[in-house]
Write a protein that holds these residues in place. Structure first.
Motif, mmCIF file in Angstrom:
data_model
loop_
_atom_site.group_PDB
_atom_site.id
_atom_site.type_symbol
_atom_site.label_atom_id
_atom_site.label_comp_id
_atom_site.label_asym_id
_atom_site.label_seq_id
_atom_site.Cartn_x
_atom_site.Cartn_y
_atom_site.Cartn_z
ATOM 1 N N LYS A 197 0.816 -1.213 0.000
ATOM 2 C CA LYS A 197 0.000 0.000 0.000
ATOM 3 C C LYS A 197 0.855 1.270 0.000
ATOM 4 N N LEU A 198 2.160 1.079 0.211
ATOM 5 C CA LEU A 198 3.057 2.228 0.304
ATOM 6 C C LEU A 198 3.989 2.337 -0.893
ATOM 7 N N LYS A 199 4.473 1.150 -1.319
ATOM 8 C CA LYS A 199 5.487 1.105 -2.377
ATOM 9 C C LYS A 199 4.900 0.370 -3.582
ATOM 10 N N ALA A 200 5.043 0.952 -4.758
ATOM 11 C CA ALA A 200 4.456 0.321 -5.952
ATOM 12 C C ALA A 200 5.522 0.075 -7.010
ATOM 13 N N TRP A 201 5.406 -1.086 -7.652
ATOM 14 C CA TRP A 201 6.226 -1.356 -8.829
ATOM 15 C C TRP A 201 5.516 -0.736 -10.025
ATOM 16 N N VAL A 202 6.257 -0.030 -10.864
ATOM 17 C CA VAL A 202 5.652 0.527 -12.082
ATOM 18 C C VAL A 202 6.546 0.145 -13.266
ATOM 19 N N THR A 203 6.034 -0.718 -14.116
ATOM 20 C CA THR A 203 6.814 -1.114 -15.294
ATOM 21 C C THR A 203 6.818 0.043 -16.282
ATOM 22 N N ILE A 204 8.006 0.491 -16.682
ATOM 23 C CA ILE A 204 8.058 1.602 -17.649
ATOM 24 C C ILE A 204 8.426 1.098 -19.039
ATOM 25 N N MET A 205 9.038 -0.075 -19.082
ATOM 26 C CA MET A 205 9.330 -0.664 -20.399
ATOM 27 C C MET A 205 9.374 -2.182 -20.306
ATOM 28 N N TYR A 206 9.116 -2.797 -21.405
ATOM 29 C CA TYR A 206 9.081 -4.256 -21.458
ATOM 30 C C TYR A 206 10.230 -4.722 -22.360
ATOM 31 N N GLY A 207 10.644 -5.967 -22.164
ATOM 32 C CA GLY A 207 11.597 -6.601 -23.078
ATOM 33 C C GLY A 207 13.043 -6.201 -22.855
ATOM 34 N N CYS A 208 13.918 -6.785 -23.649
ATOM 35 C CA CYS A 208 15.346 -6.479 -23.558
ATOM 36 C C CYS A 208 15.989 -6.724 -24.923
ATOM 37 N N ASN A 209 16.861 -5.788 -25.332
ATOM 38 C CA ASN A 209 17.552 -5.927 -26.625
ATOM 39 C C ASN A 209 19.017 -6.278 -26.451
ATOM 40 N N ASN A 210 19.447 -6.536 -25.224
ATOM 41 C CA ASN A 210 20.895 -6.593 -24.990
ATOM 42 C C ASN A 210 21.556 -7.917 -25.322
ATOM 43 N N PHE A 211 20.824 -8.983 -25.199
ATOM 44 C CA PHE A 211 21.380 -10.302 -25.512
ATOM 45 C C PHE A 211 22.756 -10.539 -24.878
ATOM 46 N N CYS A 212 22.837 -10.370 -23.575
ATOM 47 C CA CYS A 212 24.044 -10.813 -22.866
ATOM 48 C C CYS A 212 24.107 -12.320 -23.143
ATOM 49 N N THR A 213 25.302 -12.837 -23.378
ATOM 50 C CA THR A 213 25.379 -14.183 -23.966
ATOM 51 C C THR A 213 24.934 -15.307 -23.028
ATOM 52 N N TYR A 214 24.809 -15.000 -21.727
ATOM 53 C CA TYR A 214 24.387 -16.030 -20.771
ATOM 54 C C TYR A 214 22.882 -16.027 -20.555
ATOM 55 N N CYS A 215 22.185 -14.994 -21.047
ATOM 56 C CA CYS A 215 20.864 -14.678 -20.506
ATOM 57 C C CYS A 215 19.702 -15.072 -21.421
ATOM 58 N N ILE A 216 18.669 -15.627 -20.820
ATOM 59 C CA ILE A 216 17.505 -16.112 -21.558
ATOM 60 C C ILE A 216 16.425 -15.029 -21.692
ATOM 61 N N VAL A 217 16.544 -13.986 -20.863
ATOM 62 C CA VAL A 217 15.454 -12.995 -20.778
ATOM 63 C C VAL A 217 15.040 -12.398 -22.139
ATOM 64 N N PRO A 218 15.993 -11.975 -22.995
ATOM 65 C CA PRO A 218 15.553 -11.391 -24.274
ATOM 66 C C PRO A 218 14.722 -12.361 -25.126
ATOM 67 N N TYR A 219 14.925 -13.655 -24.938
ATOM 68 C CA TYR A 219 14.189 -14.650 -25.726
ATOM 69 C C TYR A 219 12.769 -14.836 -25.204
ATOM 70 N N ALA A 265 -2.147 8.661 -9.828
ATOM 71 C CA ALA A 265 -3.270 7.924 -9.232
ATOM 72 C C ALA A 265 -2.790 7.141 -8.002
ATOM 73 N N LEU A 266 -1.583 6.592 -8.085
ATOM 74 C CA LEU A 266 -1.037 5.857 -6.939
ATOM 75 C C LEU A 266 -0.875 6.775 -5.732
ATOM 76 N N VAL A 267 -0.389 7.979 -5.983
ATOM 77 C CA VAL A 267 -0.203 8.942 -4.891
ATOM 78 C C VAL A 267 -1.557 9.258 -4.254
ATOM 79 N N GLN A 268 -2.580 9.416 -5.099
ATOM 80 C CA GLN A 268 -3.940 9.659 -4.580
ATOM 81 C C GLN A 268 -4.384 8.531 -3.645
ATOM 82 N N GLU A 269 -3.961 7.314 -3.990
ATOM 83 C CA GLU A 269 -4.335 6.153 -3.165
ATOM 84 C C GLU A 269 -3.505 6.047 -1.889
ATOM 85 N N GLY A 270 -2.465 6.872 -1.758
ATOM 86 C CA GLY A 270 -1.657 6.867 -0.545
ATOM 87 C C GLY A 270 -0.257 6.278 -0.713
#
Ligand code: SAM
Ligand code: SF4
Ligand code: F3S
Length: 459
Positions: A162-184, A203-208
């Motif tokens: 109720k105090l701290k919110a996650w806010v996604t600002i972007m999706y995906g990844c273009n970096n393709f670090c060679t160990y990482c599955i995330v971009p796939y 709106a989140l601030v309005q909610e507290g």
């Protein structure tokens, strides 16, 4: 241009009187996605439950960044078989990063045929329609979109905090670090429009809500696809102006793209907290190159120097990895040396884990016993530095956002400093949700102990 579509409510209360249980694995992006799943379920009439026994639908929102994350889900699915036998109407769903890989989706389908619903990361907004279909047809569904289609705005959300919110600002990844599955499994980078983000946070601030953490695999690439050169630094400047918002955090920023303008902005803004999570991964230039990280150790150290120059009380944390293919003892010692030079406040330390389909999977692997020995040495060194850094806080007065009682002792409150350090202190529960001043009395390895400064409540 990223296509933006708007979520439309399913308008059928197909979950009325029923209970939903969601279990999330993996990173904050997944946690945030689970809040959207919870929001859609609430919109359908479902009530949340913390117990699997009570649930009419169980959703596992999965991660595949390392094998351990996947094994947990396979283990859990094995145990859920019984529950499904006992309650045949129970809907079992598996979504997120794991089924986004074709091989894993097939394995879930074949080894756990009692799973009703399998979907990926790109079509979570279709959950209501898919549940309805399972209810109507009593047939299992596997719907994984091979690629992303854009951004779906206005998905209902039910946040855990109720105090701290996650806010996604972007999706995906273009970096393709060679160990990482995330971009796939997360597709290419797509940034949300600034107005959408600003409106959501207002709106989140309005909610507290007092604090937001802006999420993206590489937030420094925010806005790269916009025609008007509106970038991450501009977004921070806009958010800093939101009245009533107290703290802004972000993760993760890529050391390659953390430019001077961003440093100037974080130094000039009031609300952006003095904590920067800058995953180094390794301290050896040879390994950084093999990882395709796009920076050198010298660039990284210079970046830390510049940040500390601009924000003297900056807290730096990182992700570090040992045992990347080909890592020699000398390479590993470069990582230890980097840790000694930066003196991180804390670090997430990982043993490299082979992910099929990534370039590093084809490189020469480091033996398991060597990896285990190295991770122990790294954890030990970082643990000592964390303790020493925390001891240096003794005697200081720090601003703490009070989050709640501690789990073990209801007389003690817990909160976080702007530098994201956990502080425990004695205080009244009326202080929960407030910003207070705490004098630090003791630095422990993973937290600070303190005393409330009398009349120290700030907001
Ligand atoms: N985008 C973030 C970045 O680049 O810093 C990281 C996201 S990833 C979910 C979190 C961390 O998992 C990475 O920083 C890396 O240290 C670790 N990681 C990723 N792939 C891994 C692998 N194959 N084995 C072990 N650790 C891995
Ligand atoms: Fe993975 Fe690298 Fe993208 Fe982070 S930046 S998610 S480590 S590919
Ligand atoms: Fe895991 Fe997917 Fe996050 S693989 S770390 S849940 S982006």
């Amino acid at each position: 241009m990223t296509e933006v579509t708007t979520y439309e409510s399913f308008n059928k209360k197909i979950g009325e009187g029923k209970f939903a249980y969601i279990q999330s694995f993996g990173c904050q992006m997944n946690e945030r996605d689970s809040e959207s799943l919870a929001g859609m379920l609430e919109d359908l009439g479902y009530s949340p439950t913390d117990t699997q026994e009570k649930a009419d639908i169980i959703i596992l929102n999965t991660c595949c960044v390392r094998e351990t994350a996947e094994s947990k889900v396979f283990g859990l699915l094995g145990r859920l078989r019984k529950r499904k036998v006992a309650k045949p109407d129970l809907i079992l769903a598996v979504c997120g990063c794991m089924p986004q890989q074709e091989a894993a989706a097939k394995r879930i389908r074949h080894s756990f045929p009692f799973v009703d619903l399998i979907f990926g990361t790109h079509n979570i907004h279709e959950l209501p329609r898919m549940i309805h279909q399972v209810q109507e047809n009593h047939e299992a569904i596997l719907e994984v979109w091979a690629t992303e289609k854009g951004i779906e705005e206005n998905i209902p959300v039910k946040r855990k905090d109720k105090l701290k919110a996650w806010v996604t600002i972007m999706y995906g990844c273009n970096n393709f670090c060679t160990y990482c599955i995330v971009p796939y499994v997360r597709g290419r980078e797509r940034s949300r429009q600034p107005e959408e983000i600003v409106n959501e946070i207002k709106a989140l601030v309005q909610e507290g809500f007092k604090e937001v953490t802006l999420l993206g695999q590489n937030v420094n690439s925010y806005g790269k696809e916009f025609a008007d050169h509106y970038r991450f630094a501009d977004l921070l400047l806009a958010l800093d102006k939101i009245a009533g918002l107290e703290r802004i955090r972000f993760m993760t920023s890529h050391p390659r793209d953390f430019d001077q303008r961003l440093i100037d902005v974080i130094a000039s803004t009031k609300k952006v907290c003095e904590h920067y999570h800058l995953p180094a991964q390794a301290g050896s230039n040879r390994i950084l190159k093999l990882m395709n990280r796009g920076y050198t150790r010298e660039h990284y150290l210079e970046l830390i120097r510049k940040i500390k120059e601009a924000v003297p009380n900056a807290s730096i944390t990182a992700d570090l990895m040992v045992g990347f293919p080909g890592e020699t003892e000398a390479d590993f010692e470069d990582t230890l040396d980097l840790v000694k030079l930066v003196r991180y406040d804390s670090a997430f330390t990982f043993v490299y884990n082979l992910r099929t389909g990534t370039p590093a999977a084809k490189m020469e692997q480091v033996p398991e016993e060597v990896k285990s020995e190295r991770i122990q040495r790294l954890i030990e060194m970082q643990g000592q530095i964390s303790l020493e850094n925390n001891q240096q806080e003794e005697g200081r007065m720090l601003e703490v956002l009070v989050e709640g009682e501690t789990k073990t002792n209801p007389d003690l409150l817990a909160g976080r400093t702007r530098t994201n350090k956990l502080v425990v202190f004695r205080g009244d529960i009326k202080l929960i949700g407030k910003l207070v001043q705490v004098k630090i009395t003791k630095g422990r390895p993973n937290l600070l102990e303190g005393e409330l400064v009398p009349n120290g409540a700030i907001v």
